[in-house]
Design an enzyme around this catalytic site. Structure first.
Site, PDB file in Angstrom:
ATOM      1  N   THR A  46       0.767  -1.368   0.252  1.00 14.98           N
ATOM      2  CA  THR A  46       0.011   0.323   0.056  1.00 14.98           C
ATOM      3  C   THR A  46       0.307   1.741   0.050  1.00 14.98           C
ATOM      4  O   THR A  46       0.592   2.022  -0.683  1.00 14.98           O
ATOM      5  CB  THR A  46      -0.390   0.368   1.037  1.00 14.98           C
ATOM      6  OG1 THR A  46      -1.478  -1.498   0.712  1.00 14.98           O
ATOM      7  CG2 THR A  46      -1.859   1.157   1.394  1.00 14.98           C
ATOM      8  N   TYR A 137       4.298 -12.478   3.634  1.00 12.99           N
ATOM      9  CA  TYR A 137       3.261 -12.306   3.175  1.00 12.99           C
ATOM     10  C   TYR A 137       2.843 -13.257   1.556  1.00 12.99           C
ATOM     11  O   TYR A 137       3.641 -12.551   0.970  1.00 12.99           O
ATOM     12  CB  TYR A 137       4.333 -11.131   2.951  1.00 12.99           C
ATOM     13  CG  TYR A 137       2.938  -9.830   1.582  1.00 12.99           C
ATOM     14  CD1 TYR A 137       1.750 -10.033   1.969  1.00 12.99           C
ATOM     15  CD2 TYR A 137       3.225  -8.594   1.888  1.00 12.99           C
ATOM     16  CE1 TYR A 137       0.303  -9.581   1.625  1.00 12.99           C
ATOM     17  CE2 TYR A 137       2.356  -7.724   0.648  1.00 12.99           C
ATOM     18  CZ  TYR A 137       1.036  -8.434   0.980  1.00 12.99           C
ATOM     19  OH  TYR A 137      -0.023  -7.121   0.067  1.00 12.99           O
ATOM     20  N   LYS A 165       0.826 -12.908   7.353  1.00 15.82           N
ATOM     21  CA  LYS A 165       0.253 -11.802   6.300  1.00 15.82           C
ATOM     22  C   LYS A 165      -0.907 -12.909   5.162  1.00 15.82           C
ATOM     23  O   LYS A 165      -0.423 -13.346   3.958  1.00 15.82           O
ATOM     24  CB  LYS A 165       0.340 -10.879   5.789  1.00 15.82           C
ATOM     25  CG  LYS A 165      -1.048  -9.709   5.078  1.00 15.82           C
ATOM     26  CD  LYS A 165      -0.364  -9.150   4.424  1.00 15.82           C
ATOM     27  CE  LYS A 165      -1.186  -7.638   3.966  1.00 15.82           C
ATOM     28  NZ  LYS A 165      -0.871  -6.597   3.392  1.00 15.82           N
ATOM     29  N   ILE A 208      -3.783  -7.433   8.453  1.00 21.11           N
ATOM     30  CA  ILE A 208      -2.826  -5.804   7.791  1.00 21.11           C
ATOM     31  C   ILE A 208      -4.202  -5.392   6.661  1.00 21.11           C
ATOM     32  O   ILE A 208      -4.140  -6.220   5.785  1.00 21.11           O
ATOM     33  CB  ILE A 208      -1.602  -6.753   7.581  1.00 21.11           C
ATOM     34  CG1 ILE A 208      -0.415  -7.214   8.847  1.00 21.11           C
ATOM     35  CG2 ILE A 208      -1.183  -5.629   6.703  1.00 21.11           C
ATOM     36  CD1 ILE A 208       0.455  -7.831   8.279  1.00 21.11           C
TER      37      ILE A 208
END
Length: 296
Positions: A46, A137, A165, A208
């Site tokens: 992001t 991730y 994540k 997240i």
């Protein structure tokens, strides 16, 4: 170390001249922590880290670290890369560069597609070298590397790997098996904003979430409702937050989130850097409407 709660992967605000608006970043970081976020992610997807210079990345991390230190939030730092030796070196020095870092958020090596065994070996090497714990991730639609439940459970058993994540585009059988079989202290965090309620219901530790910029306190409330066993409240709030999450991803992330934050006066521009393009007014207006409606 146990990761739990809502973490906000901060956008990188840009000023009118295209530079990073560090003052706006500092205020934004403080506001989401004040609203109950457990911590921040610096240089997550992001934050558009691929379009930031090395100097800009350092400045972003420094701001986030200072805000977390001042407010008691946990800081996760995006790190790693397909060059295992370079990633290991980066992680070995992370604690010295960023003493406030609680963990590093690391994807499987993108584009390489080393297979499950290679991915596990990659994380073993990084965990052994790293000065901070690692959060995997898992986002196969970006990395090109899918991981089975067996591979994820193998990663969960690696010393120094403390969580994942989970961002596979939804909730699949592998997620259910992982949640059922994970070792104690290993956190499964949602990386798909719209599926946070379902993951929490299955025992996930939190998320997240880019859309948590827009309603941090509500996402925190949702996680607390599931933890407290208040199913009616969790379900009702979860439906509303799922709608917001869907609207926030109506254009490539983080364009809509930045558009809403700019409309709210929280960042100076809605700008993203190429190859991303700004979100359209319809997408921004819809997300803003849903975010505003959560207060009523």
């Amino acid at each position: 170390m146990e990761l739990k709660g809502i973490y906000v992967p901060l956008v990188t605000p840009f000023a009118e001249d295209g530079s990073v608006a560090l003052d706006a970043l500092e205020k934004l970081a403080g506001s989401v922590l004040d609203d109950g976020a457990a911590g921040l992610v610096a240089l997550g997807t992001t934050g558009e880290p691929a379009t930031l210079s090395a100097e800009e990345r350092r400045a972003v991390v420094e701001v986030c670290a200072a805000v977390c230190a001042g407010r008691g939030g946990r800081l996760l730092v995006g790190a790693g890369g397909p060059d295992t030796r370079a990633a290991a070196e980066e992680l070995a020095g992370l604690r010295a560069r960023v003493p406030e870092a609680a963990a590093a958020l690391v994807t499987p090596p993108s584009f390489v597609r080393p297979g499950e065994a290679g991915t596990v070996a990659y994380f073993r090497a990084l965990a052994e070298a790293s000065s901070v714990p690692l959060v995997v991730y898992h986002i196969p639609y970006r990395t090109g590397q899918q991981l089975s439940a067996a591979a994820l459970l193998e990663l969960a058993a690696v010393p120094g790997v403390v969580g994942v994540k989970y961002a596979t585009g939804g909730l699949d059988e592998a997620a259910v098996e992982l949640l059922a079989g994970r070792p104690e202290g290993f956190a499964v965090l949602s990386g798909e904003d719209a599926f946070l309620p379902a993951l929490l219901a299955l025992g996930g530790a939190g998320g997240i979430l880019a859309s948590a910029h827009l309603a941090t306190a509500r996402f925190v409330e949702l996680a607390a409702a599931w933890e407290d066993g208040d199913v009616p409240r969790a379900r009702a709030l979860g439906h509303r937050l799922t709608a917001l999450a869907a609207a926030a991803f109506a254009a490539p992330n983080p364009a809509v989130v930045k558009g809403v934050l700019h409309a709210q006066g929280r960042i100076p521009t809605p700008d993203v850097r190429l190859p991303l393009l700004p979100a359209g007014p319809v997408e921004v207006a819809r997300a803003l409407e849903l975010a505003t409606g959560l207060d009523h």
